[in-house]
Design an enzyme around this catalytic site. Structure first.
Site, PDB file in Angstrom:
ATOM      1  N   SER A 287       0.853  -1.202   0.000  1.00  0.00           N
ATOM      2  CA  SER A 287       0.000   0.000   0.000  1.00  0.00           C
ATOM      3  C   SER A 287       0.883   1.244   0.000  1.00  0.00           C
ATOM      4  O   SER A 287       1.989   1.235   0.551  1.00  0.00           O
ATOM      5  CB  SER A 287      -0.891   0.022   1.249  1.00  0.00           C
ATOM      6  OG  SER A 287      -0.119   0.235   2.415  1.00  0.00           O
ATOM      7  N   ASP A 288       0.398   2.317  -0.629  1.00  0.00           N
ATOM      8  CA  ASP A 288       1.055   3.599  -0.438  1.00  0.00           C
ATOM      9  C   ASP A 288       0.926   3.927   1.057  1.00  0.00           C
ATOM     10  O   ASP A 288       0.102   3.337   1.766  1.00  0.00           O
ATOM     11  CB  ASP A 288       0.423   4.679  -1.313  1.00  0.00           C
ATOM     12  CG  ASP A 288       1.403   5.824  -1.597  1.00  0.00           C
ATOM     13  OD1 ASP A 288       2.317   6.050  -0.776  1.00  0.00           O
ATOM     14  OD2 ASP A 288       1.247   6.512  -2.622  1.00  0.00           O
ATOM     15  N   TRP A 289       1.743   4.858   1.531  1.00  0.00           N
ATOM     16  CA  TRP A 289       1.799   5.125   2.973  1.00  0.00           C
ATOM     17  C   TRP A 289       0.444   5.674   3.474  1.00  0.00           C
ATOM     18  O   TRP A 289       0.036   6.757   3.089  1.00  0.00           O
ATOM     19  CB  TRP A 289       2.947   6.097   3.260  1.00  0.00           C
ATOM     20  CG  TRP A 289       4.294   5.456   3.435  1.00  0.00           C
ATOM     21  CD1 TRP A 289       5.297   5.936   4.245  1.00  0.00           C
ATOM     22  CD2 TRP A 289       4.817   4.252   2.856  1.00  0.00           C
ATOM     23  NE1 TRP A 289       6.382   5.084   4.187  1.00  0.00           N
ATOM     24  CE2 TRP A 289       6.126   4.055   3.354  1.00  0.00           C
ATOM     25  CE3 TRP A 289       4.306   3.290   1.973  1.00  0.00           C
ATOM     26  CZ2 TRP A 289       6.925   2.957   2.998  1.00  0.00           C
ATOM     27  CZ3 TRP A 289       5.109   2.199   1.617  1.00  0.00           C
ATOM     28  CH2 TRP A 289       6.379   2.053   2.121  1.00  0.00           C
ATOM     29  N   GLN A 290      -0.223   4.889   4.286  1.00  0.00           N
ATOM     30  CA  GLN A 290      -1.564   5.191   4.828  1.00  0.00           C
ATOM     31  C   GLN A 290      -2.678   5.077   3.809  1.00  0.00           C
ATOM     32  O   GLN A 290      -3.744   5.670   3.961  1.00  0.00           O
ATOM     33  CB  GLN A 290      -1.619   6.596   5.437  1.00  0.00           C
ATOM     34  CG  GLN A 290      -0.621   6.814   6.553  1.00  0.00           C
ATOM     35  CD  GLN A 290      -0.491   8.274   6.901  1.00  0.00           C
ATOM     36  OE1 GLN A 290      -1.486   8.924   7.187  1.00  0.00           O
ATOM     37  NE2 GLN A 290       0.713   8.801   6.876  1.00  0.00           N
ATOM     38  N   ALA A 291      -2.457   4.301   2.738  1.00  0.00           N
ATOM     39  CA  ALA A 291      -3.506   4.177   1.711  1.00  0.00           C
ATOM     40  C   ALA A 291      -4.386   2.954   1.930  1.00  0.00           C
ATOM     41  O   ALA A 291      -5.232   2.651   1.109  1.00  0.00           O
ATOM     42  CB  ALA A 291      -2.883   4.119   0.318  1.00  0.00           C
TER      43      ALA A 291
END
Ligand SMILES: *[C@@H]1O[C@H](CO)[C@@H](O)[C@H](O)[C@H]1NC(C)=O
Ligand SMILES: *[C@@H]1O[C@H](CO)[C@@H](O)[C@H](O)[C@H]1NC(C)=O
Ligand SMILES: *[C@@H]1O[C@H](CO)[C@@H](O)[C@H](O)[C@H]1NC(C)=O
Length: 309
Positions: A287-291
């Site tokens: 995942s993208d950071w916090q996605a």
């Protein structure tokens, strides 16, 4: 919410579909939704001889792990000041260390004495595949030297539908063929240095405004959605990722935005369907950071590794 942004994107994609010769362009709307695509295909390393061997070794080790150990190994934390912007847990009991995932597509972020490499669009402007490979290799060597396991790059797209899009120049440009060639050369270079490349952002990550809820001054409750018809998705957005998969890319990062009103990191049609089933991707999706916006549902949709601060 930002309906005007969405309809601008819709119109641009409609225009693009018309240009590429679609007979009856499928007009993106708020009503767009993503069809379900389950279950997630189980990786085997098929198509990559060295990977099949690695898969069988890994299966024997994973079979001995507890759920807590598996979650530890696939969850990353950290940021500036730690070895990497993302550090996954390890399994000390089995002698397995965590992975170190570091920005960026253009060289090492938050490091000393590291190089700022030319942007993807600059390299693509030379039309020189060997140079694109050499840049990838040089970036990989620097990451390797810092103890990085996964370089969070290269970038494919955005097409540049929004001139102010912060990531427009990171990739090789808006032409899918050029973008795919640039992505594949960078992947080969990075990985030949002994570092896993992470092609991103999957997918249709056209703008940075409203990419995360709560990120802008305007109160929005959900991230922006890129509503894309199936032909544009395959012929324009997914095409470069197909080249990256053929080049043997080890990981792919799902994006902040929604696609057809379904979050990139929870969209089963994209991760299970297009990426893993159609393109035959055998690596892991991070995942993208916090996605990541859900729990088990994201894993069932094809997400393999997460980052949360
Ligand atoms: C997006 O919506 C369009 C129109 O309903 C559909 O044709 C397409 O397959 C969808 N794509 C994804 C990835 O959900
Ligand atoms: C999770 O990973 C960390 C960092 O490697 C380690 O210290 C910890 O013991 C691990 N937890 C388990 C349950 O293995
Ligand atoms: C966001 O959600 C909150 C709580 O459900 C609601 O009160 C608010 O009106 C929503 N804001 C927008 C812009 O939709």
């Amino acid at each position: 919410m930002a309906p005007s942004k969405v309809s601008v994107l819709g119109n641009a994609i409609l225009f693009l579909s018309a240009l590429t010769g679609a007979q009856e362009p499928d007009i993106p709307t708020f009503e767009h939704h993503s069809p379900p695509a389950y279950p997630p295909p189980i990786g085997t390393g098929d198509g990559f001889p060295e990977w099949s061997e690695a898969y069988s070794k890994a299966q024997a080790v994973v079979a001995q792990m507890t759920i807590a150990e598996k979650v530890n190994l696939t969850s990353g934390v950290g940021w500036e000041g730690e070895q990497c912007v993302g550090n996954t847990g390890g399994v000390p009991r089995l002698g397995i260390r965590g992975l170190c995932l570091q920005d960026s597509p253009l060289g090492i972020r938050f490091g000393q004495y590291s190089s700022a490499f030319p942007a993807g669009v600059t390299i693509a402007s030379t039309w020189d595949d060997d140079l694109a490979y050499a840049r990838g290799l040089a970036m990989g060597v620097e990451h390797r030297g810092k103890g990085v396991d996964v370089q969070l790059g290269p970038v494919s797209g955005p097409l540049g539908l929004f001139p102010e899009g912060g990531r427009n120049w990171e990739g090789a440009g808006s032409d899918p063929y050029l973008s795919g060639a640039g992505l594949a050369s960078a992947v080969r270079g990075i990985q030949d240095a002994g570092v896993i490349a992470c092609a991103k952002h999957f997918i249709a990550n056209e703008q940075e405004h409203y990419r995360l809820r709560g990120e802008s001054a305007i109160a929005i409750n959900e991230s922006i959605s890129s509503n894309v018809d199936d032909r544009t998705m395959h012929e324009v957005y997914a095409w470069p990722f197909a080249d990256a998969v053929k080049a043997g890319v080890g990981s792919i990062m799902c994006s902040y935005n929604q696609i057809n009103n379904s979050y990139g990191c929870q969209n089963s049609e994209l991760m299970n369907g297009i990426l893993k089933n159609e393109l035959g991707f055998q690596g892991f999706v991070v995942s993208d950071w916090q996605a990541q916006h859900g729990g088990v549902a994201t894993a069932l949709a094809g997400l393999d590794m997460v980052y949360s601060p």
